[in-house]
Design a protein around this motif. Sequence first.
Motif, short mmCIF file in Angstrom:
data_model
loop_
_atom_site.label_atom_id
_atom_site.label_comp_id
_atom_site.label_asym_id
_atom_site.label_seq_id
_atom_site.Cartn_x
_atom_site.Cartn_y
_atom_site.Cartn_z
N THR A 40 0.80 -1.22 0.00
CA THR A 40 0.00 0.00 0.00
C THR A 40 0.84 1.27 0.00
O THR A 40 0.62 2.16 -0.83
CB THR A 40 -0.96 0.00 1.21
OG1 THR A 40 -1.79 -1.17 1.14
CG2 THR A 40 -1.82 1.24 1.24
N THR A 41 1.79 1.38 0.91
CA THR A 41 2.60 2.60 1.01
C THR A 41 3.37 2.84 -0.28
O THR A 41 3.40 3.97 -0.79
CB THR A 41 3.54 2.52 2.22
OG1 THR A 41 2.75 2.30 3.40
CG2 THR A 41 4.36 3.78 2.38
N TYR A 42 3.97 1.81 -0.82
CA TYR A 42 4.72 1.94 -2.07
C TYR A 42 3.81 2.41 -3.19
O TYR A 42 4.14 3.33 -3.94
CB TYR A 42 5.37 0.60 -2.43
CG TYR A 42 5.91 0.57 -3.84
CD1 TYR A 42 7.10 1.21 -4.14
CD2 TYR A 42 5.22 -0.09 -4.86
CE1 TYR A 42 7.60 1.20 -5.44
CE2 TYR A 42 5.71 -0.10 -6.15
CZ TYR A 42 6.90 0.54 -6.44
OH TYR A 42 7.38 0.53 -7.72
N ARG A 43 2.65 1.82 -3.32
CA ARG A 43 1.73 2.18 -4.40
C ARG A 43 1.20 3.61 -4.25
O ARG A 43 1.07 4.33 -5.23
CB ARG A 43 0.58 1.20 -4.48
CG ARG A 43 1.09 -0.21 -4.77
CD ARG A 43 0.23 -0.99 -5.67
NE ARG A 43 0.68 -2.36 -5.74
CZ ARG A 43 1.56 -2.81 -6.62
NH1 ARG A 43 2.07 -2.01 -7.52
NH2 ARG A 43 1.92 -4.08 -6.63
N LEU A 44 0.94 4.02 -3.02
CA LEU A 44 0.52 5.41 -2.81
C LEU A 44 1.65 6.37 -3.18
O LEU A 44 1.41 7.42 -3.77
CB LEU A 44 0.09 5.63 -1.36
CG LEU A 44 -1.22 4.98 -0.94
CD1 LEU A 44 -1.41 5.09 0.58
CD2 LEU A 44 -2.41 5.60 -1.67
N SER A 45 2.89 5.99 -2.86
CA SER A 45 4.03 6.86 -3.18
C SER A 45 4.29 6.93 -4.68
O SER A 45 4.91 7.88 -5.15
CB SER A 45 5.29 6.40 -2.45
OG SER A 45 5.80 5.21 -3.01
N GLN A 46 3.83 5.95 -5.42
CA GLN A 46 3.96 5.99 -6.88
C GLN A 46 3.00 7.01 -7.49
O GLN A 46 3.25 7.54 -8.56
CB GLN A 46 3.71 4.61 -7.49
CG GLN A 46 4.74 3.57 -7.11
CD GLN A 46 6.13 3.98 -7.54
OE1 GLN A 46 6.40 4.13 -8.72
NE2 GLN A 46 7.01 4.19 -6.58
N ARG A 47 1.92 7.28 -6.81
CA ARG A 47 0.94 8.27 -7.28
C ARG A 47 1.32 9.69 -6.85
O ARG A 47 1.11 10.64 -7.59
CB ARG A 47 -0.45 7.92 -6.75
CG ARG A 47 -0.97 6.59 -7.26
CD ARG A 47 -2.27 6.22 -6.59
NE ARG A 47 -3.32 7.11 -7.01
CZ ARG A 47 -4.33 6.76 -7.80
NH1 ARG A 47 -4.41 5.54 -8.22
NH2 ARG A 47 -5.25 7.63 -8.14
#
Length: 189
Positions: A40-47
Motif C-alpha cells: 500500500t505505502t509503495y503504491r501510494l508513493s507511486q501516485r
Amino acid sequence: MKLLHVAFSFIMAFTISSVQAVALAKKPTDDTVCDLSTMTTYRLSQRTFVEARTRDENAIYARLALRFVTKECKNGQLLLLHSEDGIAFDEQYFRVVTAQLCSVSNVTRESASTQEYPHAFVMRCPISKLKEATAALAEMEKAKLTEAMISEGAPIRSAQPNHPDEEPKNCGNAITWEMVALGWGGNCR
C-alpha cells in the motif's frame, strides 16, 4: 426476444459491477473490495511522491489513502491495506485510515508473512463511513493542503556540509581546494 432481454440485462449488470471494481495496484478484482494491497505505502508513493523523513509523513499517507478510497470506493466494500515490511509507520497510518472509514470493532489485522517479508500484514474492514470520511478529508484539506504539507515538510538539503563548530576563515581572494575540487564556496568569509 425475452431471452435477448435477459442476456442484455446480465451483460449490463456485469459491466456496471466491473466498473466499481477498485484496486490501487490495477489488478483484477470485483466490486466487493476496495483493494489498496499489495504494498500500500509503495503504491501510494507511486501516485504522489513523498520524500523520506518528511514531517507529518503518517498524516500525509493517511490523507493519500483517504483520497483514493473516498474517490474510488463505496460503502459496503471490504477495505484492504497491506504492509510488506510490517513496520510501525504502516500500522499507525493504517489505523487512522480504518478509523475514518470503518467501525473500529470491524477492523482486523492479519499476518501476510512470506519468506521474503516475514512481518507483512493486512488490515481489513468493511467501509461504512465513506460520507463522514469524505467530509473529514475535505476539512483537513481546507485547513492545509496535502501538497503544502509535503513541500513544507520535506527535509532540507544543502550542497555544503553543515559544520556549525567551524568558524569561517578569512581567505581574501584566494581560491581554496573546496572551490576547485568540490565546487563549493569554500570555508571563507
